[in-house]
Design a protein around this motif. Structure first.
Motif, PDB file in Angstrom:
ATOM      1  N   UNK A 198       7.574 -10.148   3.322  1.00 25.56           N
ATOM      2  CA  UNK A 198       8.280  -9.973   4.580  1.00 25.56           C
ATOM      3  C   UNK A 198       9.607  -9.267   4.395  1.00 25.56           C
ATOM      4  N   UNK A 199      10.078  -9.117   3.154  1.00 22.40           N
ATOM      5  CA  UNK A 199      11.391  -8.520   2.918  1.00 22.40           C
ATOM      6  C   UNK A 199      11.261  -7.213   2.148  1.00 22.40           C
ATOM      7  N   UNK A 200      10.119  -6.529   2.311  1.00 22.52           N
ATOM      8  CA  UNK A 200       9.861  -5.358   1.477  1.00 22.52           C
ATOM      9  C   UNK A 200      10.782  -4.199   1.800  1.00 22.52           C
ATOM     10  N   UNK A 201      11.381  -4.174   2.987  1.00 22.55           N
ATOM     11  CA  UNK A 201      12.162  -3.013   3.388  1.00 22.55           C
ATOM     12  C   UNK A 201      13.654  -3.303   3.460  1.00 22.55           C
ATOM     13  N   UNK A 202      14.073  -4.456   3.018  1.00 25.94           N
ATOM     14  CA  UNK A 202      15.488  -4.803   3.057  1.00 25.94           C
ATOM     15  C   UNK A 202      15.927  -5.279   1.680  1.00 25.94           C
ATOM     16  N   UNK A 203      17.045  -4.758   1.217  1.00 26.00           N
ATOM     17  CA  UNK A 203      17.571  -5.179  -0.079  1.00 26.00           C
ATOM     18  C   UNK A 203      18.219  -6.547   0.061  1.00 26.00           C
ATOM     19  N   UNK A 768      28.612  -0.673  17.492  1.00 27.47           N
ATOM     20  CA  UNK A 768      28.692  -1.056  16.089  1.00 27.47           C
ATOM     21  C   UNK A 768      27.501  -0.520  15.295  1.00 27.47           C
ATOM     22  N   UNK A 769      26.313  -0.635  15.871  1.00 28.79           N
ATOM     23  CA  UNK A 769      25.131  -0.111  15.176  1.00 28.79           C
ATOM     24  C   UNK A 769      25.252   1.394  14.994  1.00 28.79           C
ATOM     25  N   UNK A 778      23.467   1.486   7.578  1.00 32.64           N
ATOM     26  CA  UNK A 778      22.483   0.774   8.388  1.00 32.64           C
ATOM     27  C   UNK A 778      21.708  -0.237   7.553  1.00 32.64           C
ATOM     28  N   UNK A 779      21.612  -0.026   6.244  1.00 36.07           N
ATOM     29  CA  UNK A 779      20.910  -0.978   5.395  1.00 36.07           C
ATOM     30  C   UNK A 779      21.540  -2.359   5.402  1.00 36.07           C
ATOM     31  N   UNK A 780      22.864  -2.440   5.643  1.00 31.84           N
ATOM     32  CA  UNK A 780      23.519  -3.742   5.724  1.00 31.84           C
ATOM     33  C   UNK A 780      23.004  -4.544   6.904  1.00 31.84           C
ATOM     34  N   UNK A 781      22.728  -3.851   8.012  1.00 30.87           N
ATOM     35  CA  UNK A 781      22.208  -4.530   9.201  1.00 30.87           C
ATOM     36  C   UNK A 781      20.810  -5.078   8.933  1.00 30.87           C
ATOM     37  N   UNK A 782      19.981  -4.284   8.265  1.00 24.86           N
ATOM     38  CA  UNK A 782      18.629  -4.736   7.950  1.00 24.86           C
ATOM     39  C   UNK A 782      18.682  -5.941   7.007  1.00 24.86           C
ATOM     40  N   UNK A 783      19.586  -5.893   6.019  1.00 24.92           N
ATOM     41  CA  UNK A 783      19.733  -7.027   5.100  1.00 24.92           C
ATOM     42  C   UNK A 783      20.180  -8.272   5.842  1.00 24.92           C
ATOM     43  N   UNK A 784      21.100  -8.111   6.785  1.00 23.88           N
ATOM     44  CA  UNK A 784      21.571  -9.261   7.559  1.00 23.88           C
ATOM     45  C   UNK A 784      20.426  -9.883   8.355  1.00 23.88           C
TER      46      UNK A 784
END
Length: 849
Positions: A198-203, A768-769, A778-784
Motif C-alpha cells: 500500500x506504500x509503494x509510491x510514497x517514501x 499550499x499544495x 509534492x512527495x512530502x504530501x504523499x508521505x504524509x
C-alpha cells in the motif's frame, strides 16, 4: 474493490489469467503488417491486466516498472491471432486483429520469454496453445469458409456470419472509444492491491541532509613545550572549536563543535570552576560522554569552493593576545622563558581556569573543486587572533579573500592542527543527534561502548531554497535556542570606571525573584557535566568595546512561560595573579576577587503573543539586579536589530515606578547586542503559523466531548487562514503534519458556523499544495498521507475529510466567481490534480479501513 475483485486477481482457474509483468520491445502502434525498422522498437515495461468478468484483458505499456505514465495499450478482445515474426526483430511476434488489418509488433528479450509471453497472451485471447507459426482462435476457425464447408455441423450462412463478425469488431471499437476505466485515473491503487504493497509510491518519512562528511580532530601541536612527568608537553591547555562558514553567502552554516584535546595532566591544571549537572539528567550512557567527543558529522547542502572549515583555539585567560602569543613566535630561542611560563601557568589556570581568551585560528576550504570533498589531514597555518577582528563578520571578510590571505596583515604562529575529513557513507554506531539522542545503527544497536560521534546541526540558508534542499517535516523532538552575544559598548560609560577585561556570562532562568537560581540547560563546552548553569564569553584584555563570537546552545523547557528569560551578567575579570597572591598572602585577610559585576541585561524568551523571540536585539544595561526586574518591562513590542531600548522587551518604560528604581549604564542606551536563533519542533518562529496554532489551541479542536461544538472565532479564524497563504514555505514544511491536522479538524467540524471557515481552509489547502508542487516537494504530501495522516471523524455527525473535501470542491467549482482561482490552479497543474487524488483516496481509505 471487493473480495471478489481481489479473488479474481489471484485466481488460477481456466477462465482467469494471472497478471503478468515484464519487459517487451514494442514497435510502432498500429502497423499494417509490413517491415518495421529495428531502431523503431522501444523497450517498455508490459503489464497484462483484466479478467473475463471485466470485459477482457488489456496489455499496458509503461516506460519502466516504477513509472505510472502510460505509454500505450492493446485491448486483447480485439485480437484474434498471434503471429511469430522474427524478420523485424529476433524473438518477435505480432498481435493481429480479427480483420487482419491491424498489427501490434512486439518482441521478447529471449526465446524463453517469447514462449512464455505467447502462451499467456494466447490464453488471454482464447487461442489454442499449440506451438505453431500462426495460432488461430476458435472464432477465426469458425469464420473460415473452408472449415465451414468441411464441418457439416456449422450452418452455411456466410452473409450472416460476416455481418456478425463485422458487428462484433465495430462494437469492440466503440467500447474502446472515450473509455476511461476507473483504475486508470489512479493506476497505483490497482498495482498496490495486486502486489499487496500500500506504500509503494510514497517514501517513508526520513530526515534529509546535504553532503555529509565526518571530521576527526586528533591532535593540536604547538612548538612551545616543557618537560612534564618525564616527557615534553604543552605548557598550558588549549580548547578547539570547529564550525563551517560560507564565504559566498557570508554566513555561518553550522553550529559549533567543541573539542578538548588536552592530556589528562594538562586538564587537571584547570580546577573545577563550572557548576553544572549530568548525573541527575535522564541521559543515555552514551550521551554522558558527549563532551569528550573528538569526531563529528557535518552536513553542507550547497557545497562549493568557498565553504570553509574554521578552527578557533582558545587558552586560559592570562593577558593581552599579543603578549601571550610572543613566546610561541620563537619557541626554540628562549628555553628559560618557556620553563618560567610552565611554572607560572598552574597558578593562572587554578585562578582563571573558568575564563578563556582568544589565541589562534585557522581555516581551509572543504571542497577543492565544485562539490569534491578535500580530505587533507592538517591545518598547517595558524594565525594569531586580533581583538579588532574577532567577530564572525570580520572572519567572513577574511575568508572572502582567502586566496590572497598572504597579502593580509596576519601574524603566523608556528604549530599545526591535525584534522581528518572523510565522506559519510553509512550510519555509524555511537552517534548522537544534536539533541544528544542516540542514533540507531543498521542493526538497531545504539548503545555500543566508546567515545560518541556527534551530529552537528546545519543552518541551511533559507534564501537558497530549491528543489534539492533538505527541508523536511520535523521527525524528532528538538527544542533548542542558540544565543549569540555580539558586542558590548562600554567606552563612553562612567559608572564602572575600571571595567575593561569584560566577560559576558549567559544564564537561562525561570524566575526573577531574589536568590533564584539559573537552570542547568546550557550545553557544556568542556568535559565534565553535560549541562551547565552558565556560559562565559572569551575575555579580551584591556578592551572596553569587545566583540564576541561565542555560541551558547540552550535546551529549552517544553513549556515556556512569560517568566522564562535570558540573563546577561557582565564581569570585569582581574588578570593580575601576582597582585592576587600578594593580597591573599600570609597574615592578610583581604581576598582579591576574580570577577566583579559591572552590569546586567535580560531578555524574555516569549513576546506578548507567546512566540519565541528571534533575530537581533539591542539591550540597555542596568547597574544592579533588583528582585522582580522583569516587571519593569512593557513587553508589548518585539525588538529588532535597529530597535531602540524603549521598544526592547524587558527594558520598556511603561511601568514608571519600576524604571525609576533601576539605574542604567550610560543613560539607558542600548549598549549590548545579542542575536537569537530558534531550532525547535515544538515552537515556530513564523508569526503567521504561530498565531494560527495558538488560535487552534484556544478552540480545542479534537478534544471536545461528544455533542459539544467548538467555539469558533469566525472573523479571526478567517483572517488567519487568509494570511497563512503568505507564510514562509520552509516553516510550512517543517510543521506540515501539525498544520494539515489542524486544517482537517476545522474541515470536519460539524458546526454550521464553521462553513465559511471551511471554504477558506479549502482555498488554503489548494494554495499550499500548489506551492509544494512548484517547489518540487509534492512527495512530502504523499508521505504524509501514506504514513502520518489519521482520519478523525466528527464525534457528532461523523464527517470525514474526503466527504468534506469532495462537497466543498463541487461547491467551489460550480461558483463562477469563487471557483475561478481554484479552477485556474487545478487547470495549470496536472501534478496538483494528482496530489488531490492522493489526499482524497488516502482520506477515504482511512475511513474504509
Amino acid at each position: 474493490i471487493d473480495a471478489e475483485r481481489l479473488a479474481s486477481l489471484d485466481s488460477t482457474d481456466t477462465g482467469t489469467i494471472q497478471t503478468k509483468k515484464g519487459y517487451l520491445y514494442r514497435g510502432p502502434f498500429p502497423s499494417d503488417g509490413g517491415s518495421v525498422s529495428l531502431k523503431n522498437y522501444r523497450k517498455r515495461f508490459a503489464v497484462l491486466k483484466g479478467s473475463p468478468s471485466d470485459g477482457g484483458y488489456i496489455l499496458y505499456f509503461y516506460k519502466d516498472e516504477k513509472s505510472s505514465n502510460l505509454k500505450g495499450k492493446v485491448p486483447l478482445d480485439t485480437c484474434s491471432e498471434i503471429k511469430k515474426n522474427s524478420r523485424n526483430k529476433p524473438n518477435g511476434f505480432d498481435l493481429v486483429t480479427e480483420d487482419d488489418r491491424v498489427f501490434y509488433p512486439l518482441a521478447a528479450e529471449t526465446e524463453a520469454e517469447l514462449e512464455d509471453w505467447t502462451a499467456v497472451l494466447s490464453k488471454a485471447i482464447g487461442l489454442d496453445t499449440e506451438e505453431t507459426d500462426v495460432v488461430a482462435s476458435p472464432m477465426k476457425l469458425f469464420y473460415d469458409q473452408d472449415t465451414m464447408v468441411k464441418d457439416k455441423k456449422i450452418p452455411f450462412q456466410p452473409e450472416l456470419l460476416e455481418y456478425t463478425s463485422n458487428t462484433e469488431a465495430v462494437n469492440a471499437q466503440n467500447r474502446e472509444k472515450d473509455r476511461h476505466p476507473l483504475f486508470h485515473v489512479y493506476p497505483e491503487v490497482l498495482e498496490g492491491l495486486e502486489t499487496g504493497d500500500q506504500h509503494s509510491n510514497a517514501s517513508p518519512p526520513r530526515e534529509e541532509f546535504g553532503m555529509r562528511f565526518i571530521i576527526s580532530c586528533s591532535k593540536i601541536k604547538m612548538m612551545l613545550t616543557a618537560e612534564r612527568n618525564g616527557r615534553l608537553a604543552h605548557v598550558e591547555p588549549f580548547y578547539v572549536t570547529l564550525a563551517v562558514f560560507d564565504a559566498q553567502r557570508m554566513m555561518k552554516i553550522s553550529e559549533d563543535f567543541h573539542i578538548d584535546l588536552n592530556d589528562p595532566d594538562i586538564r587537571e591544571m584547570v580546577g573545577p570552576g563550572r557548576k553544572g549537572t549530568g548525573g541527575k539528567e535522564r541521559l543515555h550512557p552514551l550521551a554522558r560522554q558527549a563532551t569528550s567527543a573528538t569526531e563529528a558529522i557535518f552536513s553542507v547542502t550547497f557545497p562549493h569552493p568557498d565553504v570553509f572549515l574554521v578552527a578557533r583555539v582558545e587558552k586560559v585567560l592570562q593577558g593581552g593576545i599579543a603578549v601571550c602569543a610572543e613566546p610561541y613566535l620563537k619557541p626554540g630561542e628562549n628555553t628559560k622563558a618557556s620553563q618560567k611560563l610552565a611554572r607560572h601557568m598552574p597558578a593562572v589556570c587554578s585562578r582563571l581556569g573558568e575564563y578563556k581568551m582568544p589565541f589562534v585560528w585557522a581555516a581551509r576550504p572543504l571542497f577543492s573543486s565544485g562539490d569534491e570533498l578535500d580530505t587533507s589531514v592538517e591545518f598547517t597555518s595558524l594565525y594569531r587572533q586580533e581583538k579588532e577582528k574577532l567577530s564572525d563578520d570580520e572572519l567572513l571578510k577574511i575568508l572572502a579573500d582567502f586566496k590572497n590571505i598572504h597579502k593580509q596583515k596576519l601574524h603566523f604562529i608556528p604549530g599545526s592542527l591535525q584534522i581528518e575529513v572523510q565522506p559519510f557513507n553509512s550510519p555509524l554506531k555511537r552517534t548522537l543527534t544534536p539533541a544528544l539522542i542516540p542514533v540507531k545503527g543498521p542493526s538497531g544497536d545504539s548503545a555500543s561502548p566508546g567515545t560518541p560521534i556527534l551530529e552537528v546541526r546545519e543552518f541551511a540558508p533559507l534564501e537558497a531554497f530549491r528543489a534539492n534542499s533538505p527541508f523536511h517535516p520535523h521527525l524528532s523532538l528538538v527544542h533548542h535556542l542558540y544565543v549569540y552575544p555580539l558586542s558590548l559598548k562600554y567606552d563612553s560609560q562612567k559608572y564602572f570606571a575600571k571595567a575593561r577585561n569584560l566577560a559576558c556570562c549567559v544564564q537561562f532562568k525561570d524566575s526573577d525573584e531574589k536568590n533564584s537560581e539559573p537552570l542547568s540547560v546550557i550545553f557544556s563546552k568542556y568535559p565534565g557535566s553535560i549541562f551547565t548553569e552558565k556560559s562565559n564569553t572569551a575575555v579580551i584584555h584591556h578592551c572596553t568595546t569587545p566583540s564576541f563570537y561565542e555560541e551558547v546552545k540552550v535546551r529549552l523547557p517544553i513549556r515556556l512561560t512569560q517568566k522564562h528569560h535570558l540573563l546577561f551578567i557582565f564581569y570585569h575579570i582581574s588578570c593580575d595573579v601576582q597582585k592576587a597572591n600578594k593580597s591573599s598572602g600570609k597574615g592578610s585577610t583581604k581576598q582579591w576577587p576574580v570577577e566583579s559585576p559591572v552590569g546586567f541585561a535580560w531578555l524574555p524568551i516569549l513576546d506578548e503573543n507567546g512566540r519565541v523571540f528571534g533575530a537581533g536585539h539591542s539591550l540597555p544595561v542596568a547597574t544592579s539586579l533588583p528582585p522582580d526586574y522583569l516587571s519593569s518591562s512593557s513587553a508589548t513590542t518585539p525588538s529588532s536589530p535597529t530597535a531602540n531600548a524603549s521598544s526592547t522587551p524587558g527594558h520598556g518604560r511603561s511601568v514608571q515606578t519600576h524604571v525609576q528604581e533601576l539605574k542604567w549604564v550610560d543613560n539607558h542606551k542600548p549598549l549590548f547586542r545579542v542575536c537569537l536563533k530558534l531550532d525547535s519542533s515544538i515552537c515556530t518562529d513564523d508569526p503567521l503559523l504561530h498565531q494560527f496554532f495558538c488560535l487552534c489551541e484556544g478552540m480545542q479542536l479534537g478534544s471536545l466531548q461528544e455533542g459539544q461544538d467548538p467555539i469558533i472565532p469566525q472573523e479571526e479564524l478567517m483572517v488567519q487562514l487568509r494570511e497563512l497563504q503568505n507564510m514562509n514555505l520552509t516553516s510550512a514544511i517543517h510543521f506540515l503534519p501539525s498544520l494539515f491536522k489542524q486544517l482537517f479538524l476545522i474541515l470536519c467540524c460539524s458546526s454550521m458556523e464553521a462553513e465559511p471557515a471551511k471554504r477558506e481552509v479549502l482555498r488554503l489547502l489548494i494554495v499550499l499544495v500548489d506551492r509544494l508542487v512548484v517547489a518540487d516537494k509534492a512527495g512530502l504530501l504523499r508521505t504524509y498521507i501514506e504514513y502520518m495522516f489519521v482520519t478523525e471523524l466528527d464525534k457528532t455527525r461523523k464527517k470525514a475529510v474526503h466527504d468534506e473535501l469532495a462537497r466543498l470542491l463541487v461547491q467551489y467549482l460550480k461558483n463562477e466567481q469563487e471557483g475561478l482561482e481554484i479552477r485556474r490552479l487545478l487547470d495549470v497543474s496536472h501534478t496538483q490534480v494528482q496530489q488531490w487524488t492522493v489526499i482524497m483516496i488516502g482520506a477515504a481509505r482511512g475511513v474504509i479501513c
